[in-house]
Design an enzyme around this catalytic site. Structure first.
Site, PDB file in Angstrom:
ATOM      1  CB  CYS A  24     -16.856  27.721 -47.845  1.00 29.23           C
ATOM      2  SG  CYS A  24     -18.561  27.520 -48.392  1.00 29.23           S
TER       3      CYS A  24
ATOM      4  CD  GLU B  66     -18.108  26.779 -55.840  1.00 29.43           C
ATOM      5  OE1 GLU B  66     -18.164  27.538 -54.854  1.00 29.43           O
ATOM      6  OE2 GLU B  66     -18.527  27.087 -56.964  1.00 29.43           O
TER       7      GLU B  66
ATOM      8  CE  LYS C  25     -10.770  12.274 -52.286  1.00 28.78           C
ATOM      9  NZ  LYS C  25     -11.184  11.998 -50.896  1.00 28.78           N
TER      10      LYS C  25
ATOM     11  N   GLY D 117     -13.156  22.391 -51.723  1.00 25.79           N
ATOM     12  CA  GLY D 117     -12.244  22.129 -50.616  1.00 25.79           C
ATOM     13  C   GLY D 117     -11.318  23.309 -50.403  1.00 25.79           C
ATOM     14  CB  SER D 118      -8.222  23.548 -48.473  1.00 23.91           C
ATOM     15  OG  SER D 118      -7.480  22.520 -49.087  1.00 23.91           O
TER      16      SER D 118
ATOM     17  CD  GLU E  43     -11.391  28.624 -45.388  1.00 24.54           C
ATOM     18  OE1 GLU E  43     -10.555  27.832 -45.864  1.00 24.54           O
ATOM     19  OE2 GLU E  43     -12.567  28.652 -45.754  1.00 24.54           O
TER      20      GLU E  43
ATOM     21  CB  VAL F  48      -6.593  20.421 -51.990  1.00 29.29           C
ATOM     22  CG1 VAL F  48      -6.917  19.269 -52.927  1.00 29.29           C
ATOM     23  CG2 VAL F  48      -5.987  19.875 -50.696  1.00 29.29           C
ATOM     24  N   GLY F  49      -6.891  23.008 -54.039  1.00 29.05           N
ATOM     25  CA  GLY F  49      -7.345  23.574 -55.311  1.00 29.05           C
ATOM     26  C   GLY F  49      -6.164  23.926 -56.211  1.00 29.05           C
TER      27      GLY F  49
HETATM   28  P1  NAD Z   1      -9.540  19.631 -48.257  1.00 35.49           P
HETATM   29  O1  NAD Z   1      -9.030  20.489 -49.359  1.00 35.49           O
HETATM   30  O2  NAD Z   1      -8.606  19.190 -47.208  1.00 35.49           O
HETATM   31  O3  NAD Z   1     -10.194  18.294 -48.861  1.00 35.49           O
HETATM   32  C1  NAD Z   1     -11.220  18.365 -49.830  1.00 35.49           C
HETATM   33  C2  NAD Z   1     -11.216  17.071 -50.625  1.00 35.49           C
HETATM   34  O4  NAD Z   1     -10.011  16.998 -51.385  1.00 35.49           O
HETATM   35  C3  NAD Z   1     -11.271  15.797 -49.784  1.00 35.49           C
HETATM   36  O5  NAD Z   1     -12.088  14.846 -50.429  1.00 35.49           O
HETATM   37  C4  NAD Z   1      -9.816  15.351 -49.781  1.00 35.49           C
HETATM   38  O6  NAD Z   1      -9.656  13.952 -49.587  1.00 35.49           O
HETATM   39  C5  NAD Z   1      -9.416  15.734 -51.195  1.00 35.49           C
HETATM   40  N1  NAD Z   1      -7.981  15.862 -51.416  1.00 35.49           N
HETATM   41  C6  NAD Z   1      -7.015  16.161 -50.520  1.00 35.49           C
HETATM   42  N2  NAD Z   1      -5.802  16.158 -51.131  1.00 35.49           N
HETATM   43  C7  NAD Z   1      -6.025  15.852 -52.440  1.00 35.49           C
HETATM   44  C8  NAD Z   1      -5.173  15.685 -53.553  1.00 35.49           C
HETATM   45  N3  NAD Z   1      -3.852  15.820 -53.471  1.00 35.49           N
HETATM   46  N4  NAD Z   1      -5.730  15.381 -54.748  1.00 35.49           N
HETATM   47  C9  NAD Z   1      -7.069  15.250 -54.864  1.00 35.49           C
HETATM   48  N5  NAD Z   1      -7.919  15.352 -53.826  1.00 35.49           N
HETATM   49  C10 NAD Z   1      -7.408  15.674 -52.617  1.00 35.49           C
HETATM   50  O7  NAD Z   1     -10.774  20.433 -47.624  1.00 35.49           O
HETATM   51  P2  NAD Z   1     -11.753  20.014 -46.429  1.00 35.49           P
HETATM   52  O8  NAD Z   1     -11.032  20.113 -45.130  1.00 35.49           O
HETATM   53  O9  NAD Z   1     -12.464  18.761 -46.743  1.00 35.49           O
HETATM   54  O10 NAD Z   1     -12.814  21.199 -46.535  1.00 35.49           O
HETATM   55  C11 NAD Z   1     -12.566  22.467 -46.026  1.00 35.49           C
HETATM   56  C12 NAD Z   1     -12.275  23.463 -47.114  1.00 35.49           C
HETATM   57  O11 NAD Z   1     -13.300  23.418 -48.107  1.00 35.49           O
HETATM   58  C13 NAD Z   1     -12.274  24.885 -46.593  1.00 35.49           C
HETATM   59  O12 NAD Z   1     -11.224  25.608 -47.190  1.00 35.49           O
HETATM   60  C14 NAD Z   1     -13.631  25.413 -47.056  1.00 35.49           C
HETATM   61  O13 NAD Z   1     -13.695  26.817 -47.177  1.00 35.49           O
HETATM   62  C15 NAD Z   1     -13.770  24.741 -48.368  1.00 35.49           C
HETATM   63  N6  NAD Z   1     -15.165  24.683 -48.776  1.00 35.49           N
HETATM   64  C16 NAD Z   1     -15.572  25.487 -49.815  1.00 35.49           C
HETATM   65  C17 NAD Z   1     -16.905  25.497 -50.182  1.00 35.49           C
HETATM   66  C18 NAD Z   1     -17.393  26.355 -51.326  1.00 35.49           C
HETATM   67  O14 NAD Z   1     -18.485  26.103 -51.831  1.00 35.49           O
HETATM   68  N7  NAD Z   1     -16.643  27.355 -51.764  1.00 35.49           N
HETATM   69  C19 NAD Z   1     -17.832  24.688 -49.519  1.00 35.49           C
HETATM   70  C20 NAD Z   1     -17.375  23.888 -48.458  1.00 35.49           C
HETATM   71  C21 NAD Z   1     -16.043  23.903 -48.101  1.00 35.49           C
END
Ligand code: NAD
Length: 501
Positions: free
Chosen positions: A301, A265, A190, A243-244, A401, A247-248
């Site tokens: 990130c 991550e 996704k 991601g964030s 963050e 959501v993690g």
């Molecule tokens: P986000 O958490 O908003 O979204 C990430 C993904 O999760 C998207 O595909 C989104 O559609 C999906 N998502 C959202 N809600 C969900 C749910 N309930 N169930 C399943 N999937 C869901 O993050 P973002 O705005 O896309 O990215 C920014 C974040 O990602 C920042 O916190 C950044 O630090 C982190 N990030 C981390 C790394 C790393 O390697 N550690 C790399 C890049 C970004």
């Protein structure tokens, strides 16, 4: 003149859901309209996969795993396909960079930054292809009883749900898809709803490389309904998420019902520690401020958003960081002179401006930026490079963050204080140390609670483990540990005599 990017929109991958080798629209016909963050213009649409689409995609991946050729294929077959794919990525790099600029507004000028480039993504596929015929099990001696053979096997973990953020689609797609395919898993991918076209094109190239049907399936759409349906699906064995933190956390809870394997991550509030004997304080400041402004406008990130600076070099650091802030250019991501990007959406713009406004009232000293970019660019989500000096390390500016072009600068007096301040965070993704004293450099590197520590520089490379301590994540991407994270370890025992084991 008001910026418009519509002249750059050529062919877009026009179908978003890939199930068992067939591209299709959403079951209910719903679609997502992608609005460009630099202009507010509509770039294109793609389907929003429903729960029923996700179910079909997971079933396709399940059948491909349980019955299909990929998990059972010879090592050489997988190696060759991943190498062929790496070549296709490189050959199509210009188109992929164009699509990224249309997706998330990252300027073409940023393409030279290795870590987030198409070239790095291709290298990640080649790196993981290299593990396929090298990672195996062990044979172990009997511990007690009769003579027997004990051995371990590394087997693919099963069906992987890979969920991507929007900010670095080339690298982050590769960091999941490459080890999963190399290990023999099947995948439901996704992409982020804010960087979908780039990922769809990379998937089209994977199909062209000859991946068997059903091995990689794609569901497009936002977290609700698409992501949620994926992370709760009982036939998914592992969720690999970038991601964030919010959501993690949700993914850990949502996947607990079937005890899925989970890799996360997540975000960071990574510190740079600048000692008085730094090789070049100005360069340390420019590099730190560069991670907070150039290319992704701080939406990275591992952006080093918290600068801990020794009082003896504090003013020099601030002067150089301010200088860089004044050099950052915005606007048309296709213009080679443009160095930075807009914030990804209106929600993120409001969020970042909120942090800045509260920062102004927090007692910290605003020394650069502090507002939205207006004039011709007022239609985009642009924010000026912003620096707050004299920030209290416990304040929101130094702890949250922000995910925008905001640097918090905190003074320190000695090494112990610097380490204490650096570790006083819930995150632990990256850190930078600037010093010419090698013993100090390693002493501090060992003391920092962070996944990657750069001494007088920082780089993300395909063969190096990358991930977070503390609330920055679970597990590592890159290197052998990433490949192994897509395998289960199986122990097999067999007596060699009639004696009991
Ligand atoms: P986000 O958490 O908003 O979204 C990430 C993904 O999760 C998207 O595909 C989104 O559609 C999906 N998502 C959202 N809600 C969900 C749910 N309930 N169930 C399943 N999937 C869901 O993050 P973002 O705005 O896309 O990215 C920014 C974040 O990602 C920042 O916190 C950044 O630090 C982190 N990030 C981390 C790394 C790393 O390697 N550690 C790399 C890049 C970004």
């Amino acid at each position: 003149m008001t910026l418009s990017l519509l002249s750059h929109v050529g062919r877009l991958p026009d179908q978003g859901i890939l199930i068992d080798g067939q591209w299709r629209p959403a079951a209910d016909g719903a679609s997502w309209t992608h609005t460009h963050p630099a202009t507010g213009e509509t770039i294109g649409t793609f389907p929003i996969a429903t729960e029923s689409d996700v179910d079909k995609a997971v079933h396709a991946a399940r059948i491909a795993f349980d019955e299909g050729p990929w998990p059972r294929s010879r090592a050489g077959q997988r190696v060759k396909l991943l190498h062929r794919y790496a070549d296709l990525l490189r050959a199509n790099a210009d188109e992929l960079r164009r699509l990224q600029a249309l997706d998330n507004g990252v300027p073409l000028s940023f393409a030279g930054i290795y870590a987030t480039s198409v070239e790095a993504a291709a290298d990640v596929f080649e790196h993981h292809a290299g593990w396929i015929d090298k990672v195996g099990g062990e044979t172990l001696p009997p511990y007690q009883g009769g003579d027997h053979l004990a051995m371990t096997f590394r087997e693919p973990i099963g069906v992987v749900a890979a969920i991507l953020p929007w900010n670095a689609p080339f690298l982050l797609y590769a960091q999941k898809v490459a080890p999963a395919l190399a290990a023999g898993c099947t995948v439901v991918l996704k992409p982020s709803e804010f960087a979908t076209f780039t990922v769809l094109r990379m998937v089209e190239l994977l199909v062209e490389a000859g991946l068997p049907d059903g091995v990689l399936n794609v569901v497009t759409g936002p977290g609700n309904p698409t992501g949620d349906a994926l992370v709760t699906h009982p036939l998914v064995d592992k969720v690999s998420f970038t991601g964030s933190r919010a959501v993690g956390r949700h993914i850990i809870e949502a996947s607990a019902g079937t005890l899925k394997r989970v890799s996360l991550e997540l975000g960071g509030k990574s510190p740079t520690l600048v000692f008085p004997d730094a090789p070049d304080v100005g360069l340390a400041a420019m590099t730190t401020m560069g991670t907070v402004t150039m290319g992704l406008s701080g939406q990275a990130c591992v952006a080093h958003t918290r600068a801990l600076v020794h009082r003896d070099v504090y003013d020099d650091f601030l002067n150089a960081a301010q200088l860089l802030a004044g050099m950052i250019t915005y606007g048309d991501p296709f213009d080679p002179a443009v160095l930075s990007s807009p914030l990804i959406n209106a929600k993120q713009l409001d969020r970042v401006l909120g942090y800045i406004e509260r920062g102004k009232d927090s007692g910290a000293r605003l020394v650069a930026g502090g507002s939205r970019v207006d004039g011709d660019l007022a239609g985009g989500n642009f924010v000026q490079p912003t620096i707050f000096a004299d920030v209290d390390n416990t304040a929101e500016l130094a702890q949250e963050e922000i995910f925008g072009p905001v640097l918090a600068v905190v003074p320190f007096t000695d090494e112990d204080e610097a380490i204490r301040l650096a570790n006083a965070t819930e995150y632990g993704l990256g850190a930078g140390i600037y010093t010419t004293d090698n013993r100090r450099a390693f002493r501090v590197a060992r003391a920092l609670r962070a996944g990657t520590v750069g001494i007088n520089g920082f780089q993300v490379e395909p063969h190096l483990p990358f991930g977070g301590f503390k609330q920055s994540g679970l597990g590592r991407e890159g290197g052998r540990s990433a490949f192994e994270a897509y395998t289960e370890l199986k122990t097999v025992l067999m007596p060699l005599t009639d004696e009991l084991m």
